[in-house]
Design a protein around this motif. Structure first.
Motif, short mmCIF file in Angstrom:
data_model
loop_
_atom_site.label_atom_id
_atom_site.label_comp_id
_atom_site.label_asym_id
_atom_site.label_seq_id
_atom_site.Cartn_x
_atom_site.Cartn_y
_atom_site.Cartn_z
N LEU A 73 0.84 -1.19 0.00
CA LEU A 73 0.00 0.00 0.00
C LEU A 73 0.88 1.24 0.00
N MET A 74 0.33 2.33 -0.53
CA MET A 74 1.02 3.59 -0.51
C MET A 74 1.10 4.11 0.92
N ARG A 75 2.29 4.58 1.32
CA ARG A 75 2.42 5.17 2.65
C ARG A 75 1.88 6.59 2.62
N GLU A 76 0.95 6.89 3.51
CA GLU A 76 0.36 8.24 3.56
C GLU A 76 1.23 9.15 4.40
N PRO A 77 1.67 10.30 3.86
CA PRO A 77 2.43 11.25 4.67
C PRO A 77 1.62 11.72 5.88
N ASN A 78 2.30 11.95 6.98
CA ASN A 78 1.60 12.44 8.17
C ASN A 78 1.44 13.96 8.10
N PHE A 79 0.76 14.50 9.09
CA PHE A 79 0.46 15.94 9.10
C PHE A 79 1.73 16.78 9.05
N ALA A 80 2.75 16.36 9.79
CA ALA A 80 4.00 17.13 9.83
C ALA A 80 4.65 17.19 8.44
N GLU A 81 4.58 16.10 7.69
CA GLU A 81 5.16 16.09 6.35
C GLU A 81 4.38 16.99 5.41
N TYR A 82 3.05 16.95 5.49
CA TYR A 82 2.24 17.85 4.68
C TYR A 82 2.57 19.31 5.01
N ARG A 83 2.66 19.61 6.31
CA ARG A 83 2.92 20.98 6.73
C ARG A 83 4.28 21.46 6.25
N TYR A 84 5.29 20.59 6.35
CA TYR A 84 6.64 20.96 5.91
C TYR A 84 6.65 21.29 4.42
N ARG A 85 6.00 20.44 3.61
CA ARG A 85 6.01 20.68 2.17
C ARG A 85 5.22 21.92 1.80
N ALA A 86 4.12 22.18 2.54
CA ALA A 86 3.32 23.37 2.27
C ALA A 86 4.10 24.64 2.63
N LEU A 87 4.80 24.63 3.78
CA LEU A 87 5.58 25.79 4.20
C LEU A 87 6.77 26.02 3.26
N ARG A 88 7.40 24.94 2.83
CA ARG A 88 8.52 25.07 1.91
C ARG A 88 8.06 25.73 0.61
N TRP A 89 6.85 25.33 0.15
CA TRP A 89 6.31 25.95 -1.07
C TRP A 89 6.04 27.43 -0.84
N LEU A 90 5.39 27.76 0.28
CA LEU A 90 4.99 29.14 0.55
C LEU A 90 6.18 30.06 0.74
N LEU A 91 7.20 29.59 1.46
CA LEU A 91 8.32 30.46 1.84
C LEU A 91 9.48 30.42 0.85
N LYS A 92 9.59 29.36 0.05
CA LYS A 92 10.74 29.25 -0.84
C LYS A 92 10.35 29.08 -2.31
#
Length: 323
Positions: free
Chosen positions: A236-255
């Motif tokens: 099965l596909m491993r689902e990213p946890n909330f912290a991983e979603y947040r990190y990728r969203a912040l990286r997109w927003l800030l960088k």
């Protein structure tokens, strides 16, 4: 070109009155000389049946599959009524190139080949979501042909030698997604037939134009993961946890977003570059949701056998033409 087996093109149809005229034009424009088209109405409620009736000809036949609401059940109806040595599959919202069949058939000249996957490219799209999917090559067979469990071809552009079916059976008629991988894996893992990629056999497919359609597509991918896990034991596909979603969203927003915005002003990026990460995250979340919520029915384990009436055609040499 001297290898010219007779081919049966099989297309499941459901509420496709908008797509049918263009599809029929593409089928009639095929340069390959020996083929028939079997268009299977899967209980449509629009004008599909009327259009199919009007399209019937010596080469084009319309069939019905109203008992089971499933594209795989409709494909099985086509297979059971086909006369071709080679079965070529595409979908109503696809547009095969004129030389599609010509290129799709040629790998079968090797008698060890039982499956051939052609390439799937995007129809030109206007929305940012269509352009995003095109940039990601979402529908390309190169993804499925590199599946870590076992390669497979999507039924939007897939050909099967009919002689490969008696041992493994047809599509699972009650399966709603993942049936293309399932039948390819049964053929490749239970028999000695081989799979080839015909990159020049091109079918063009329309990408999803709205966010709701895109999320539905990726939820279906998630359901397919779950179903194939139950049927074949794939991971099965491993689902990213909330912290991983947040990190990728912040990286997109800030960088990523400031860099992409600056490049857009310089003419070195497009609007798609600005939204690539958040759209990717939405797709990932939809796929995880589909996988988490999917439940495979007991009926979906059923494999439809090849009917006895079709068996004589499998060894009938009149369909193998050499010119």
């Amino acid at each position: 070109m001297s290898f010219l087996p007779f081919v049966s093109i099989i297309v499941p149809i459901y509420n496709s009155e908008t797509d049918l005229p263009a599809l029929l034009d593409c089928l009639r424009a095929q340069t390959y000389p020996h083929f028939e088209c079997l268009l299977v109405d899967n209980n449509s409620s629009d004008r599909t049946a009327e259009l199919l009736k009007a399209a019937e000809s010596e080469r084009i036949r319309s069939l019905k599959q109203f008992q089971i609401q499933s594209s795989y059940a409709a494909r099985n109806t086509g297979i059971q009524n086909a006369t071709g040595e080679i079965l070529a599959f595409t979908d109503a919202d696809c547009r095969p190139d004129p030389d599609w069949l010509t290129h799709l058939v040629q790998p079968f000249i090797d008698p060890a080949v039982g499956l051939v996957a052609g390439e799937i490219k995007a129809l030109s799209g206007r929305t940012l979501l269509e352009q995003y999917a095109d940039r990601q090559a979402t529908l390309s067979q190169k993804h499925t042909l590199n599946h870590p469990f076992c390669p497979y071809g999507q039924t939007a552009n897939l050909a099967v030698r009919r002689a490969a079916l008696p041992k493994v059976g047809l599509f699972r008629p009650y399966l709603t997604t993942g049936g293309d991988a399932d039948i390819c894996w049964r053929i490749l893992r239970q028999t000695d037939w081989q799979l080839r990629f015909a990159e020049s056999a091109i079918v063009r497919h329309r990408h999803r134009a709205t966010l709701a359609e895109l999320r539905s597509q990726w939820r279906r991918y998630g359901r397919s993961n779950r179903y194939l896990h139950e049927l074949h034991g794939i991971a099965l596909m491993r689902e990213p946890n909330f912290a991983e979603y947040r990190y990728r969203a912040l990286r997109w927003l800030l960088k990523e977003l400031p860099i992409a915005s600056l490049n857009l002003l310089r003419g070195k990026a497009s609007w798609v570059d600005l939204i690539s990460t958040p759209i990717g995250l939405l797709c990932l979340q939809a796929r995880a949701q589909g996988q988490r919520q999917a439940q495979l029915s007991k009926a979906a384990y059923t494999i439809e056998p090849v009917s006895n009436s079709c068996l004589p055609n499998l060894i009938d040499s009149k369909f193998a033409k050499f010119e």
